[in-house]
Write an enzyme that holds these catalytic residues in place. Structure first.
Site, PDB file in Angstrom:
ATOM      1  N   LYS A  95      -5.837  -2.456 -10.425  1.00 18.63           N
ATOM      2  CA  LYS A  95      -4.837  -3.347  -9.831  1.00 18.63           C
ATOM      3  C   LYS A  95      -5.521  -4.531  -9.125  1.00 18.63           C
ATOM      4  CE  LYS A  95      -1.897  -0.876  -7.586  1.00 18.63           C
ATOM      5  NZ  LYS A  95      -1.050  -0.134  -6.612  1.00 18.63           N
ATOM      6  N   LYS A 107      -8.228   5.414  -2.339  1.00 17.89           N
ATOM      7  CA  LYS A 107      -6.921   5.941  -1.940  1.00 17.89           C
ATOM      8  C   LYS A 107      -7.127   7.129  -1.027  1.00 17.89           C
ATOM      9  CE  LYS A 107      -2.522   5.170  -2.969  1.00 17.89           C
ATOM     10  NZ  LYS A 107      -1.960   3.910  -3.495  1.00 17.89           N
TER      11      LYS A 107
HETATM   12  N1  GLU Z   1      -0.433   1.530  -1.223  1.00 17.73           N
HETATM   13  C1  GLU Z   1      -0.267   0.265  -1.848  1.00 17.73           C
HETATM   14  C2  GLU Z   1      -0.626   0.349  -3.324  1.00 17.73           C
HETATM   15  O1  GLU Z   1      -0.572   1.401  -3.928  1.00 17.73           O
HETATM   16  C3  GLU Z   1      -0.974  -0.862  -1.105  1.00 17.73           C
HETATM   17  C4  GLU Z   1      -2.452  -0.766  -1.038  1.00 17.73           C
HETATM   18  C5  GLU Z   1      -3.116  -1.791  -0.134  1.00 17.73           C
HETATM   19  O2  GLU Z   1      -2.442  -2.674   0.354  1.00 17.73           O
HETATM   20  O3  GLU Z   1      -4.328  -1.675   0.052  1.00 17.73           O
HETATM   21  O4  GLU Z   1      -0.888  -0.630  -3.967  1.00 17.73           O
END
Ligand code: GLU
Length: 476
Positions: A95, A107
């Site tokens: 991403k 994560k």
């Molecule tokens: N938890 C969100 C995601 O899955 C945001 C992650 C972030 O802002 O670092 O993209």
């Protein structure tokens, strides 16, 4: 949940990754280096609550450190396990790379049902979890920067930031150790709505892509399109709200954990949201059909299906029955690898998670930069910009007087033009640009390459190519 004969979430992500790398020409071994998760830390810690020690299990997984800090949310849910955090960490790598947020992927998760604890207990638990991660540099502004995810929000992020400050009293950039904080604790305007806003911008980009629309067998604009949303949490709520209020979409079904509301004439998202906030359930929502087996509505006739809750909800057991020509993955991993194949064969277009829900991490990036620069966006230039605009407006007003009835300024032009961009406008503009640019890069691959017939593979190709380039540049 997925049927037992399906691969796990992490395996599902790997299958999709493998499909894409099979079309690439990566140096031997690099493919595996990118795919594997670098490290996963498991912590078990005790917190004294209600006169007894409760033991909790938490994780922080680092998928790829080709760029640092690594970035990704912390999830609070009973479904958290190592396989899940590793899958989610991998998705963060892809991403961030796709939307050019300069981070590796990470994560975290804590096995907990937050509804079972009061505010004070949640604070004790969060601070203790944060302490365990901070002392191992698994939370650190230069190395690993968490954010909200399912079950967490600005409240938890504020506690984490404060915990970091307590443990690193002289660290100038300490507040940048986590994003998604409240405004008064170093947050940025527009972060809470960001993921939902990103989903809206992604749909704008898709509806502007004639070739993509043709592939989905869709025509027209977003106005009046029937939308089914699963999950009215932070992401689903904002996405549905913006689509309804700003794009004229009709939200025909809202699926929640305890059932689904269905109304072909359209539901009022704000009213449903307020009902849930007050009653903790959708049951009893007035004058609307409530379907007990909510997941059934994933199979409802509609134009756009937005799974914005859990992973694996569209799987081998229901994929063949899904009727939506377009699915936009607001959640991470809502479509399993097996379901993805079935849907692709049916001609359903899927706007993949790593792109569709990248709005959150994009605005997290802006927040991190704001924290490091110690100044709010727009603070230096806003008044100067307004003064320059005033010069133009003065000239136009002179012209207006001179022209008499023959010409006059459009009624709200002056007001709109004079207002310099504040932080929220700048954040939205940066997010819009990011989502459009990333869409173009994916769409180019999707439309131009004969061996790529879906957006997910296109997204992986663009993203992995960038990760590979950064490994090559390092000489690995
Ligand atoms: N938890 C969100 C995601 O899955 C945001 C992650 C972030 O802002 O670092 O993209």
């Amino acid at each position: 949940m997925s049927p037992a004969n399906e691969p796990s979430f992490r395996e599902s992500v790997d299958i999709m990754f493998n499909r894409a790398v099979a079309l690439m020409d990566l140096p031997p071994g690099l493919e595996e280096k990118i795919r594997v998760c670098n490290a996963t830390y498991t912590v078990r810690f005790g917190v004294r609550l209600r006169g007894k020690i409760h033991t909790f299990t938490g994780y922080r997984s680092v998928h790829s450190e080709h760029m640092e800090p690594v970035k990704g949310g912390i999830r609070y849910s009973l479904g958290v396990n190592q396989d899940e955090v590793e899958a989610l960490a991998a998705l963060m790598t892809y991403k961030c790379s796709l939307v050019e947020a300069p981070f590796g992927g990470s994560k975290g998760g804590l096995c907990i049902d937050p509804r079972e604890y009061d505010d004070h207990e949640m604070e004790l638990i969060t601070r203790r979890f944060a302490y365990e991660l901070i002392k191992r540099d698994l939370i650190n502004p230069a190395q690993n920067v968490p954010a909200p995810d399912m079950g967490t929000g600005e409240r938890e992020m504020a506690w984490i930031a404060d915990q970091y400050k307590r443990m690193n009293t002289t660290e100038l950039n300490g507040v940048a150790c986590v994003t998604g904080k409240p405004i008064n604790a170093g947050g940025i305007q527009g972060r809470t709505e960001a993921t939902g806003r990103g989903v809206q911008y992604a749909l704008h980009a898709f509806f502007n892509d004639e070739e993509g629309m043709k592939k989905a067998g869709m025509t027209g604009t977003m106005k009046g399109k029937r939308v089914v949303v699963q999950g009215l949490g932070n992401v689903g709520y904002h996405a549905a709200k913006f689509l309804q209020e700003e794009d004229g979409c009709k939200i025909t079904a809202i699926i929640e954990r305890d059932g689904a509301l269905h109304n072909e004439d359209g539901l009022d998202v704000e009213a449903v949201h307020q009902w849930i906030a007050k009653h903790g359930t959708i049951t009893g929502y007035p004058d609307t059909h409530c379907e007990e087996d909510g997941a059934k509505l994933l199979e409802a006739e509609c134009d756009i299906l937005i799974p914005a809750a859990l992973e694996g909800v569209i799987n081998l057991s229901n994929a063949a029955n899904v009727k939506a020509p377009l699915i936009i993955e607001a959640a991470n991993g809502p479509v399993t690898a097996g379901a993805d194949e079935i849907l692709r064969k049916k001609g359903c277009v899927i706007i993949p998670d790593m792109y569709a829900n990248a709005g959150g991490v994009t605005v997290s990036y802006f927040e991190w930069v704001k924290n490091l620069s110690h100044i709010r966006f727009g603070r230096m230039q806003r008044r100067q910009e307004e003064a320059r605009h005033q010069l133009v407006v003065d000239e136009l007003e002179r012209l207006d007087r001179y022209m008499g009835d023959a010409w006059s300024m459009t009624p709200d032009f002056k007001e709109k033009y004079l207002r310099g961009a504040g932080e929220l406008e700048l954040v939205r503009s940066g997010l819009d640009d990011t989502m459009q640019t990333a869409y173009q890069s994916m769409a180019r691959v999707w439309h131009d390459r004969d061996d790529v017939d879906d957006l997910r593979t296109a997204a992986y190709l663009v993203s992995i190519e960038k990760v590979a380039a950064s490994y090559r540049a390092k000489g690995l």
